[in-house]
Design a protein around this motif. Structure first.
Motif, PDB file in Angstrom:
ATOM      1  N   MET A   1       0.847  -1.199   0.000  1.00  0.00           N
ATOM      2  CA  MET A   1       0.000   0.000   0.000  1.00  0.00           C
ATOM      3  C   MET A   1       0.877   1.242   0.000  1.00  0.00           C
ATOM      4  O   MET A   1       2.013   1.207   0.462  1.00  0.00           O
ATOM      5  N   ASN A   2       0.346   2.330  -0.512  1.00  0.00           N
ATOM      6  CA  ASN A   2       1.064   3.600  -0.528  1.00  0.00           C
ATOM      7  C   ASN A   2       0.295   4.619   0.286  1.00  0.00           C
ATOM      8  O   ASN A   2      -0.935   4.654   0.239  1.00  0.00           O
ATOM      9  N   ARG A   3       1.017   5.446   1.014  1.00  0.00           N
ATOM     10  CA  ARG A   3       0.388   6.596   1.653  1.00  0.00           C
ATOM     11  C   ARG A   3       1.133   7.828   1.194  1.00  0.00           C
ATOM     12  O   ARG A   3       2.367   7.867   1.245  1.00  0.00           O
ATOM     13  N   ARG A  31      -1.679  -0.063  -9.209  1.00  0.00           N
ATOM     14  CA  ARG A  31      -1.871  -1.366  -8.545  1.00  0.00           C
ATOM     15  C   ARG A  31      -3.318  -1.692  -8.251  1.00  0.00           C
ATOM     16  O   ARG A  31      -3.632  -2.815  -7.856  1.00  0.00           O
ATOM     17  N   ALA A  32      -4.226  -0.734  -8.374  1.00  0.00           N
ATOM     18  CA  ALA A  32      -5.604  -0.949  -7.928  1.00  0.00           C
ATOM     19  C   ALA A  32      -6.339  -1.949  -8.813  1.00  0.00           C
ATOM     20  O   ALA A  32      -6.178  -1.959 -10.037  1.00  0.00           O
ATOM     21  N   GLN A  36     -11.175  -2.957  -4.421  1.00  0.00           N
ATOM     22  CA  GLN A  36     -10.289  -2.393  -3.405  1.00  0.00           C
ATOM     23  C   GLN A  36     -10.768  -0.993  -3.004  1.00  0.00           C
ATOM     24  O   GLN A  36     -11.638  -0.408  -3.659  1.00  0.00           O
ATOM     25  N   PHE A  37     -10.199  -0.473  -1.929  1.00  0.00           N
ATOM     26  CA  PHE A  37     -10.605   0.848  -1.454  1.00  0.00           C
ATOM     27  C   PHE A  37      -9.387   1.694  -1.090  1.00  0.00           C
ATOM     28  O   PHE A  37      -8.249   1.200  -1.050  1.00  0.00           O
ATOM     29  N   ALA A  89      -3.891  10.296   1.178  1.00  0.00           N
ATOM     30  CA  ALA A  89      -4.640   9.071   0.901  1.00  0.00           C
ATOM     31  C   ALA A  89      -3.709   7.879   1.024  1.00  0.00           C
ATOM     32  O   ALA A  89      -2.493   7.990   0.833  1.00  0.00           O
ATOM     33  N   MET A  90      -4.317   6.739   1.346  1.00  0.00           N
ATOM     34  CA  MET A  90      -3.566   5.483   1.431  1.00  0.00           C
ATOM     35  C   MET A  90      -4.293   4.418   0.618  1.00  0.00           C
ATOM     36  O   MET A  90      -5.513   4.280   0.701  1.00  0.00           O
ATOM     37  N   GLY A  91      -3.527   3.670  -0.155  1.00  0.00           N
ATOM     38  CA  GLY A  91      -4.175   2.610  -0.920  1.00  0.00           C
ATOM     39  C   GLY A  91      -3.242   2.025  -1.971  1.00  0.00           C
ATOM     40  O   GLY A  91      -2.088   2.444  -2.071  1.00  0.00           O
ATOM     41  N   PRO A  92      -3.701   1.085  -2.770  1.00  0.00           N
ATOM     42  CA  PRO A  92      -5.019   0.468  -2.635  1.00  0.00           C
ATOM     43  C   PRO A  92      -5.038  -0.511  -1.473  1.00  0.00           C
ATOM     44  O   PRO A  92      -4.037  -1.162  -1.187  1.00  0.00           O
ATOM     45  N   LEU A  93      -6.190  -0.608  -0.803  1.00  0.00           N
ATOM     46  CA  LEU A  93      -6.357  -1.465   0.368  1.00  0.00           C
ATOM     47  C   LEU A  93      -7.397  -2.554   0.064  1.00  0.00           C
ATOM     48  O   LEU A  93      -8.291  -2.369  -0.760  1.00  0.00           O
TER      49      LEU A  93
END
Ligand code: FES
Length: 262
Positions: A1-3, A31-32, A36-37, A89-93
């Motif tokens: 994940m990236n923030r 990557r999404a 995913q959210f 923002a953080m994601g993709p989760l």
């Protein structure tokens, strides 16, 4: 994940109380996958907890689209952020819909804000490698419908239930709509169909029963209040057929419908 801190490219009203925000977020876009959210954090700590928002679209290599309802002070503030500002923002989760079976027909069942991740699924599955796929969407809105042009561009048929439209509209639940118009699903030739659903729990439960009665495999995306969004706080668990409760944020949000104890 990236923030990270990402540039807002657009933030506009889609329907009454519903907004769409587009971020320049190449690390997330790369990557999404559908289902995913992303966690959104308001500047200045205006929301104590991040907002988990299902990814409504991705335009590789750079942009991520999220749809949100204005339901309180935090999302009211979010709706006022103009293009050109930055947001954390953080994601993709989460795991995404991850279709594990072969299918030739895709049935999308969405309720309210649950339509957002299905919009991304429709677009992604419509891409050239899946060009033979038949996609049919059934969408229910308690308020003004939104995103129908996007669904129309990606799906072979789109059916809408809405209590706020005129007399010509279908009035009832999205599962009532399935029962009335989902004719191909109830035929003996329904094999090869995969259903994806996202929306409020009662709608998912009804959709699960409807699909089970027809032998249609269903993947559901669960909505939940979340603390962290990445498995650290245990605020988002659900009961499944597994011995232990599962975390919606990391084990899900997408599960096989038969895994869930409805
Ligand atoms: Fe913290 Fe799921 S939101 S564990």
């Amino acid at each position: 994940m990236n923030r990270g801190s990402y540039l807002i490219l657009n933030n506009e009203r889609l329907a009454d109380g519903v907004f769409e925000i587009v971020l320049e977020a190449p690390e997330i876009a790369a990557r999404a996958v559908p289902g995913q959210f992303v966690n959104l954090y308001l500047p200045g700590g205006a929301m104590l907890l991040p907002r988990p928002l299902g990814i409504a679209d991705v335009s590789p290599p750079r942009t991520v689209t999220l749809v949100y309802a204005v339901v309180g002070a935090g999302t009211e503030r979010l709706s006022q952020l103009p293009a050109g500002r930055r947001i954390c923002a953080m994601g993709p989760l989460g795991n995404g819909f991850l279709a594990k079976i072969r299918f030739t027909r895709l049935l999308l069942i969405g309720g309210g804000m649950g339509a957002a991740p299905l919009r991304f699924a429709a677009r992604r599955f419509r891409e050239p490698v899946h060009s033979e796929l038949y996609i049919e969407a059934f969408l229910g809105f308690a308020a003004e419908p939104w995103g129908l042009a996007s669904f129309g561009a990606a799906c072979d048929h789109v059916h809408v239930a809405s209590d706020t439209q005129g007399a010509a509209a279908f009035h009832g639940t999205v599962v009532d709509l399935l029962e009335k118009r989902g004719r191909f699903c109830s035929s003996p030739g329904a094999g090869g169909t995969l259903a994806l659903a996202c929306g409020p729990m009662p709608m998912l439960k009804a959709a699960a029963a409807w699909c089970e009665a027809r032998g249609i495999p269903l993947r559901v995306s669960l909505e939940a209040r979340m603390g962290c969004g990445y498995g650290a706080c245990a605020s988002c668990t659900c009961e499944t057929t597994a011995a232990q409760r599962k975390k919606i944020c990391t084990d899900g949000p997408c599960f096989d419908a038969e895994e869930i104890l409805w």
